[in-house]
Scaffold this motif. Sequence first.
Motif, PDB file in Angstrom:
ATOM      1  N   GLY A  27       0.828  -1.208   0.000  1.00 46.80           N
ATOM      2  CA  GLY A  27       0.000   0.000   0.000  1.00 46.80           C
ATOM      3  C   GLY A  27       0.858   1.251   0.000  1.00 46.80           C
ATOM      4  N   GLY A  32       1.796   4.373   3.920  1.00 42.19           N
ATOM      5  CA  GLY A  32       2.885   3.567   3.365  1.00 42.19           C
ATOM      6  C   GLY A  32       4.013   4.435   2.834  1.00 42.19           C
ATOM      7  N   VAL A  51       4.425  -1.472  -2.606  1.00 42.51           N
ATOM      8  CA  VAL A  51       3.561  -1.974  -3.689  1.00 42.51           C
ATOM      9  C   VAL A  51       2.196  -1.314  -3.612  1.00 42.51           C
ATOM     10  CG1 VAL A  51       2.628  -4.072  -4.747  1.00 42.51           C
ATOM     11  CG2 VAL A  51       4.585  -4.240  -3.190  1.00 42.51           C
ATOM     12  N   ARG A  53      -1.656  -0.968  -5.934  1.00 42.20           N
ATOM     13  CA  ARG A  53      -2.357  -1.355  -7.163  1.00 42.20           C
ATOM     14  C   ARG A  53      -2.594  -0.147  -8.067  1.00 42.20           C
ATOM     15  NH1 ARG A  53      -7.901  -0.553  -5.659  1.00 42.20           N
ATOM     16  NH2 ARG A  53      -7.899  -0.050  -3.458  1.00 42.20           N
ATOM     17  N   SER A 190      -2.265  -0.995   3.666  1.00 40.10           N
ATOM     18  CA  SER A 190      -3.293  -1.119   2.620  1.00 40.10           C
ATOM     19  C   SER A 190      -4.594  -0.416   2.985  1.00 40.10           C
ATOM     20  CB  SER A 190      -3.555  -2.595   2.306  1.00 40.10           C
ATOM     21  OG  SER A 190      -4.082  -3.240   3.446  1.00 40.10           O
ATOM     22  N   TRP A 258     -18.313  18.919   6.711  1.00 38.64           N
ATOM     23  CA  TRP A 258     -17.046  19.644   6.548  1.00 38.64           C
ATOM     24  C   TRP A 258     -16.978  20.351   5.202  1.00 38.64           C
ATOM     25  CZ3 TRP A 258     -15.961  14.088   5.999  1.00 38.64           C
ATOM     26  CH2 TRP A 258     -15.448  13.710   4.752  1.00 38.64           C
TER      27      TRP A 258
HETATM   28  C1  LIG Z   1     -14.939  10.257   6.480  1.00 42.36           C
HETATM   29  C2  LIG Z   1     -13.483  10.344   6.753  1.00 42.36           C
HETATM   30  C3  LIG Z   1     -12.893  11.592   6.894  1.00 42.36           C
HETATM   31  C4  LIG Z   1     -11.532  11.693   7.181  1.00 42.36           C
HETATM   32  N1  LIG Z   1     -10.979  12.923   7.375  1.00 42.36           N
HETATM   33  C5  LIG Z   1      -9.685  13.017   7.751  1.00 42.36           C
HETATM   34  C6  LIG Z   1      -9.082  14.277   7.988  1.00 42.36           C
HETATM   35  O1  LIG Z   1      -9.697  15.335   7.857  1.00 42.36           O
HETATM   36  N2  LIG Z   1      -7.785  14.297   8.369  1.00 42.36           N
HETATM   37  C7  LIG Z   1      -7.051  13.158   8.526  1.00 42.36           C
HETATM   38  O2  LIG Z   1      -5.881  13.225   8.912  1.00 42.36           O
HETATM   39  N3  LIG Z   1      -7.593  11.961   8.263  1.00 42.36           N
HETATM   40  C8  LIG Z   1      -8.880  11.860   7.892  1.00 42.36           C
HETATM   41  N4  LIG Z   1      -9.410  10.642   7.609  1.00 42.36           N
HETATM   42  C9  LIG Z   1      -8.533   9.482   7.710  1.00 42.36           C
HETATM   43  C10 LIG Z   1      -7.682   9.361   6.474  1.00 42.36           C
HETATM   44  O3  LIG Z   1      -8.518   9.115   5.383  1.00 42.36           O
HETATM   45  C11 LIG Z   1      -6.717   8.231   6.692  1.00 42.36           C
HETATM   46  O4  LIG Z   1      -5.961   8.478   7.853  1.00 42.36           O
HETATM   47  C12 LIG Z   1      -5.746   8.045   5.563  1.00 42.36           C
HETATM   48  O5  LIG Z   1      -6.359   8.082   4.315  1.00 42.36           O
HETATM   49  C13 LIG Z   1      -5.119   6.686   5.733  1.00 42.36           C
HETATM   50  O6  LIG Z   1      -4.082   6.540   4.814  1.00 42.36           O
HETATM   51  P1  LIG Z   1      -3.522   5.083   4.517  1.00 42.36           P
HETATM   52  O7  LIG Z   1      -2.308   5.280   3.728  1.00 42.36           O
HETATM   53  O8  LIG Z   1      -3.480   4.311   5.771  1.00 42.36           O
HETATM   54  O9  LIG Z   1      -4.653   4.403   3.638  1.00 42.36           O
HETATM   55  P2  LIG Z   1      -5.018   4.711   2.110  1.00 42.36           P
HETATM   56  O10 LIG Z   1      -4.796   6.121   1.778  1.00 42.36           O
HETATM   57  O11 LIG Z   1      -6.353   4.123   1.885  1.00 42.36           O
HETATM   58  O12 LIG Z   1      -3.926   3.895   1.298  1.00 42.36           O
HETATM   59  C14 LIG Z   1      -3.972   2.517   1.154  1.00 42.36           C
HETATM   60  C15 LIG Z   1      -3.301   2.174  -0.153  1.00 42.36           C
HETATM   61  O13 LIG Z   1      -3.224   0.761  -0.250  1.00 42.36           O
HETATM   62  C16 LIG Z   1      -3.487   0.387  -1.586  1.00 42.36           C
HETATM   63  N5  LIG Z   1      -3.980  -0.995  -1.559  1.00 42.36           N
HETATM   64  C17 LIG Z   1      -5.044  -1.479  -0.883  1.00 42.36           C
HETATM   65  N6  LIG Z   1      -5.157  -2.795  -1.089  1.00 42.36           N
HETATM   66  C18 LIG Z   1      -4.142  -3.156  -1.895  1.00 42.36           C
HETATM   67  C19 LIG Z   1      -3.729  -4.384  -2.454  1.00 42.36           C
HETATM   68  N7  LIG Z   1      -4.384  -5.513  -2.215  1.00 42.36           N
HETATM   69  N8  LIG Z   1      -2.652  -4.380  -3.248  1.00 42.36           N
HETATM   70  C20 LIG Z   1      -1.961  -3.243  -3.512  1.00 42.36           C
HETATM   71  N9  LIG Z   1      -2.308  -2.052  -2.998  1.00 42.36           N
HETATM   72  C21 LIG Z   1      -3.380  -2.008  -2.195  1.00 42.36           C
HETATM   73  C22 LIG Z   1      -4.515   1.385  -2.068  1.00 42.36           C
HETATM   74  O14 LIG Z   1      -4.484   1.525  -3.470  1.00 42.36           O
HETATM   75  C23 LIG Z   1      -4.088   2.653  -1.351  1.00 42.36           C
HETATM   76  O15 LIG Z   1      -3.278   3.490  -2.149  1.00 42.36           O
HETATM   77  C24 LIG Z   1     -10.764  10.524   7.300  1.00 42.36           C
HETATM   78  C25 LIG Z   1     -11.350   9.274   7.127  1.00 42.36           C
HETATM   79  C26 LIG Z   1     -12.694   9.180   6.864  1.00 42.36           C
HETATM   80  C27 LIG Z   1     -13.305   7.832   6.708  1.00 42.36           C
END
Ligand SMILES: Cc1cc2nc3c(=O)[nH]c(=O)nc-3n(C[C@H](O)[C@H](O)[C@H](O)COP(=O)(O)OP(=O)(O)OC[C@H]3O[C@@H](n4cnc5c(N)ncnc54)[C@H](O)[C@@H]3O)c2cc1C
Length: 593
Positions: A27, A32, A51, A53, A190, A258
Amino acid sequence: MNEAVSRTRSAIEVHEVASEWDVVVCGAGVAGLTFALQLRQRLPGVSIAVVDRLERPLPRAAFKVGEATTEAGAWYLTEVIGIGDYLEQRHVRKLGLRMYFQGDTPGHSLDARPEIGVSRFLTPYAYSVDRGRLENDLRGLLEERAIHLIEGGNVADFQLAADDGAWHEIRIESKTGMRRLHARWLVDGSGRRALLRRRMGLTQHNPGYGSVWFRVATEIDVEDWVAPESESWHSRAGNGARRYHATCHLVGPGYWVWLIALPGGYTSIGIVSNGKDHPYTSFNTPDKCMGWIERNEPLLAAALQGHELCDFAKMPNYSYVTRQAFSASRWACIGEAAAFPDPLYGTGFEVIALSNSMTVNFIEKDFRGTPCAREIDAANRFFTQYCLGLTDAIQSSYDYFGHPVIATLKVLWDTLAGWLFNAPLLTHALYDDPEMRLRLRAETGRFYFLSRRLRRLMNEWSRAQTQMVRLEYLDFTRLPFFRAARQAGFRKEMDAATLLAHHRDSLALMERFTLVIFLLALADCRPGLLARVPDDLRLNAWAVGLDPGRWEVDGLLARDNPRHDLDDMLRPLLSMIRAPVLDRFLESEVVGG
Ligand SMILES: Cc1cc2nc3c(=O)[nH]c(=O)nc-3n(C[C@H](O)[C@H](O)[C@H](O)COP(=O)(O)OP(=O)(O)OC[C@H]3O[C@@H](n4cnc5c(N)ncnc54)[C@H](O)[C@@H]3O)c2cc1C
């Protein structure tokens, strides 16, 4: 790099063809990507593959949710990842959180709604970010720093290593076929796909809260909703500061909407509800969402007229926390793959900062050959309790959204607690220092009981409120203790003694703030009881409540309570919250003791 690490390096060079990596991150979301950069800084010799997708170019604006950072989240991006200048240039500096509470009737003109916010940018800054732009640019940085990025690769399956000597196996499918990676460490970034957490059944669900969101390719600026003749309303926002740059929340019972200004003139808009007053199913399609906005936030509906939605996304039951984020078997979950408490204050980047930093530490220890199985157990307890505590603290605020003054004080309380107690966990790497955390807990463990007591008081107040205590506009920047807490929480390089003193002082501040809230609650719904409050404010903050029948038994007025001087808090608050019956407490010149 010590011997253990160089042994691993040479193993990698030999097995490069077989795709063996020290660390594979599944991810390339913001968790990531920042994790890989942080790890590269800490361990320059370690091989890292990330990695995802999705392939570049990632879409601008209408990409992912999570566009507003807190100060602590921005601190991580600025001070740890080192992209402060980039955020200034390519994203939007955030003018804090701004809330407009619903009056009795939806559709009230905005200048008639109680408003809270800040009137100038305070350091440390926070940002509103375009997630597509941020992730595109961070991917570029990864490549510059010799981190191997596999785009368009779907992690189809993985096999965890059976024992310490073995490698994890990750199966990746892409347009060009299937390949296997082998890794000493498997880091799950992910997001909600949560490859590890789901496989292992680790999720603790917190159902009920749901959200939908969309973007429009125009600036939705709340200042346009108020006639220019309303000069005092327009000018009170501050010296040239635009409300548009704040994260604006339109708040009503059990919900908030928001509005976030994104770079390039886009606006992000989302509805969040605790599911009680406004069921998720009442706004979970584009049509229902527009109907809901029309009924509950007609000013926004009018502003959206004629603008196409760039996208529409939804998420029921968004809140959860993992039971385990780190393992001595060399895997870890970061960001949303681990937990998502609640979006209200935008703490997503804080969870990312914490889970990333803790994982980097464990990987470093592993490569240095330092056993840390027991530490990992303790870290799991700390991390899950932190996220559960955050969830509980934030979500309890939703119950007060129908009561502007109570909600304002709760937001202020949460903000102060976040800066004073949570920020140092990050800025002073306390997540990696269980011993220091224990010492701090000995100083401030009572804060937990204080916050429970405050919640009880606020619940009583919200049931009995009369709205005699009112506010039109509360500018947090006019509260010296608010500004001081922000500076104190982000002070650099506090040694152990200073940290202990900081926590002691912070608890004392929260104790006094509890008493301020207690006085305001009495002023609103039991003004007659104020006569029983002594002038020297010898009160026990852990015993506040609106039932005078309990005051004696709980020790609220006990003679050996310390005196309190609340002038520095009450005076600026009472210049913005109308509660004239409390003026009496401003006149007393009481020495704290
Ligand atoms: C309604 C809502 C509002 C929010 N507002 C805020 C805010 O104002 N401020 C804040 O700080 N946070 C906010 N968040 C939280 C924020 O969205 C997350 O903290 C952040 O997006 C998490 O990032 P991440 O990298 O963990 O996940 P993601 O950004 O989802 O990244 C995961 C990555 O993994 C990849 N992936 C998934 N499965 C696979 C697979 N099998 N193979 C290869 N790649 C894969 C995806 O393509 C993606 O790029 C909010 C969340 C929600 C639900």
